[in-house]
Design a protein around this motif. Sequence first.
Motif, PDB file in Angstrom:
ATOM      1  N   LEU A   1       0.819  -1.207   0.000  1.00  0.00           N
ATOM      2  CA  LEU A   1       0.000   0.000   0.000  1.00  0.00           C
ATOM      3  C   LEU A   1       0.852   1.255   0.000  1.00  0.00           C
TER       4      LEU A   1
ATOM      5  N   LEU B   1      -3.920   4.777   0.200  1.00  0.00           N
ATOM      6  CA  LEU B   1      -5.053   3.881  -0.026  1.00  0.00           C
ATOM      7  C   LEU B   1      -4.934   3.122  -1.337  1.00  0.00           C
ATOM      8  N   ASP B   2      -3.841   3.313  -2.045  1.00  0.00           N
ATOM      9  CA  ASP B   2      -3.654   2.678  -3.344  1.00  0.00           C
ATOM     10  C   ASP B   2      -2.649   1.540  -3.227  1.00  0.00           C
TER      11      ASP B   2
ATOM     12  N   GLY C   1      -5.506  -3.135   6.338  1.00  0.00           N
ATOM     13  CA  GLY C   1      -5.423  -2.675   4.957  1.00  0.00           C
ATOM     14  C   GLY C   1      -5.861  -3.683   3.908  1.00  0.00           C
TER      15      GLY C   1
ATOM     16  N   PRO D   1      -8.487  -2.073   0.992  1.00  0.00           N
ATOM     17  CA  PRO D   1      -7.907  -1.318  -0.125  1.00  0.00           C
ATOM     18  C   PRO D   1      -6.959  -2.150  -0.970  1.00  0.00           C
TER      19      PRO D   1
ATOM     20  N   ILE E   1      -9.241  -4.211  -3.333  1.00  0.00           N
ATOM     21  CA  ILE E   1      -9.852  -3.338  -4.343  1.00  0.00           C
ATOM     22  C   ILE E   1      -8.818  -2.939  -5.392  1.00  0.00           C
ATOM     23  N   SER E   2      -7.595  -2.658  -4.956  1.00  0.00           N
ATOM     24  CA  SER E   2      -6.528  -2.320  -5.901  1.00  0.00           C
ATOM     25  C   SER E   2      -6.185  -3.507  -6.799  1.00  0.00           C
TER      26      SER E   2
ATOM     27  N   GLU F   1     -15.400   3.625   0.602  1.00  0.00           N
ATOM     28  CA  GLU F   1     -14.375   4.657   0.745  1.00  0.00           C
ATOM     29  C   GLU F   1     -13.924   4.769   2.204  1.00  0.00           C
TER      30      GLU F   1
ATOM     31  N   LYS G   1     -12.077   1.586   3.602  1.00  0.00           N
ATOM     32  CA  LYS G   1     -10.681   1.505   3.180  1.00  0.00           C
ATOM     33  C   LYS G   1      -9.777   2.288   4.128  1.00  0.00           C
TER      34      LYS G   1
ATOM     35  N   SER H   1      -9.650   0.546   7.481  1.00  0.00           N
ATOM     36  CA  SER H   1      -8.870  -0.680   7.381  1.00  0.00           C
ATOM     37  C   SER H   1      -7.377  -0.391   7.457  1.00  0.00           C
ATOM     38  N   VAL H   2      -6.934   0.634   6.744  1.00  0.00           N
ATOM     39  CA  VAL H   2      -5.517   1.019   6.776  1.00  0.00           C
ATOM     40  C   VAL H   2      -5.107   1.467   8.174  1.00  0.00           C
TER      41      VAL H   2
ATOM     42  N   TYR I   1      -4.799  11.441   1.624  1.00  0.00           N
ATOM     43  CA  TYR I   1      -5.991  10.751   2.115  1.00  0.00           C
ATOM     44  C   TYR I   1      -7.205  11.647   1.915  1.00  0.00           C
TER      45      TYR I   1
END
Length: 509
Positions: A10, A13-14, A120, A123, A126-127, A247, A250, A253-254, A338
């Motif tokens: 990560l 968030l990406d 995390g 995210p 999803i990535s 959104e 994510k 979660s991180v 963020y």
Amino acid sequence: MLSIAKSFALNGLDGYPVNVEVDLHHALPGFVIVGLGDTAVKESHERVRSAIKNSGFAYPMMKVVANLSPADVKKEGTHFDLPLAVAVLSASEQLDYETFRDFVLLGELSLDGSLQAVNGILPLLISMRQRGFKKAVIPKGNEAEAAYVSDMEIYAMESLRGAVSFFKGETEARPVARREWHTSAAEESKYDIKYIKGQFVAKRAMEIAVAGGHNILLIGPPGAGKTMLAKSVLSILPDMTFDEALEVAKIHSVAGVLDRKDGILLSRPFRSPHHTASYIALTGGGQNAKPGEISLAHNGVLFLDEVPEYSRHSLESLRQPLEDKVITIARANKTVTYPANFMLIASMNPCPCGNYGSKTKECTCTVTQIQNYLHKLSGPLMDRIDLHVEVDSVSYGELVSEETAEPSSKVKERINAARAVQAERFTGQDIRTNSQMSAQLTKKYCALDGKGNALMESAFRNLQLSARARDRILKVARTIADLEGSADIVAKHVAEAVQYRSLDKKYRV
């Protein structure tokens, strides 16, 4: 004897793909990890070694060199344990590479080989989906989060042994079943706005603020009901959409604060950090550039009770995210952005003793004390708060009155209707509420007639408003019109919006 396992890392968030490369060669036994891993990554060799042995596999008595590629990007977290262990088993010919080549592997290993949940995951998954990856293996503890990610086969495993057996075809496993998301109304009855006696102006202002996503400041003496008003917002916040919930989940979660039982947020976040919270706690940052309270409040509410008690540095840090709806954290080794699209609710006493401006109690503070106290909120910060509302003490008659106030359910109906109007208005644009309108959109959707413009001009001069304050008044007027179902902004909408800025001049002497 080289093997590669796929994983992900990560940056904010990406997520981006990481190849975990493991090579074995004849030399003194050892385990070296390269590729800019943090302390948690570098310590993983001890967890991997013990997990392999305690899972019934043979740990190779050779030199183990692991590389996390790309090697020039900092990697963080314990979720590289599983791909490291699988790559070691493959390189030592205990597992065929072809059996796991299509899987992305994530998970922390205990010394006994069990898989532990990691932060995390949402995210990261999803990535992966966005980058075209179709299969993943994750810890069983993250199963609830994975249930909301579509178009992927995600397998939740309890141990390294179970994952290897699955790859070998010795045991069968089904992908994590998809779960349907739904909103939760659990908090509504507890904080129903009907339990607030009196405070009709404040409740009206709160309805407007929520309907348009506007920031609001409540000013009044102790015990007047400011905190109760702020918490009542929980019962009138508009329903969250699934995209909004993803959104927020994510970010949580991180940060490691997501409830792993639900795996996602069922209602909008309401964050209320104590006034001793540090600058980094509010904005985010630290060694690993984690999200702070303003990001955890994304798509929800950030409540700052007794706002002058927060440090000046912390309060001034809110100026940029209040304007841009994002926060960029720049550190020596990384820069992370963020989202921070939150509704700010701030409350404060008008002076140190709390009675300045009260109709029933006498203030004992000096003019200097009052000025010093009020000026803890700078002009630029006050400019970014759309509604300034006076909350005075409630009379005894109002407290004991049996008159039934309007319940939150009715207020929420109007708010949802107003939000629906805004959603249609901003279709195809990356905004959801009136408060997010740019100058161009404000000009387009907040046009005034002759009477409205004359009233706005008078208020601009008499209250000595800034250009930003004018724009915010127009946005509030647009929200008031939406609540009434009016396509046009008329003079009465402007008048009501202006009255929510008049306290700025009264209190900032």
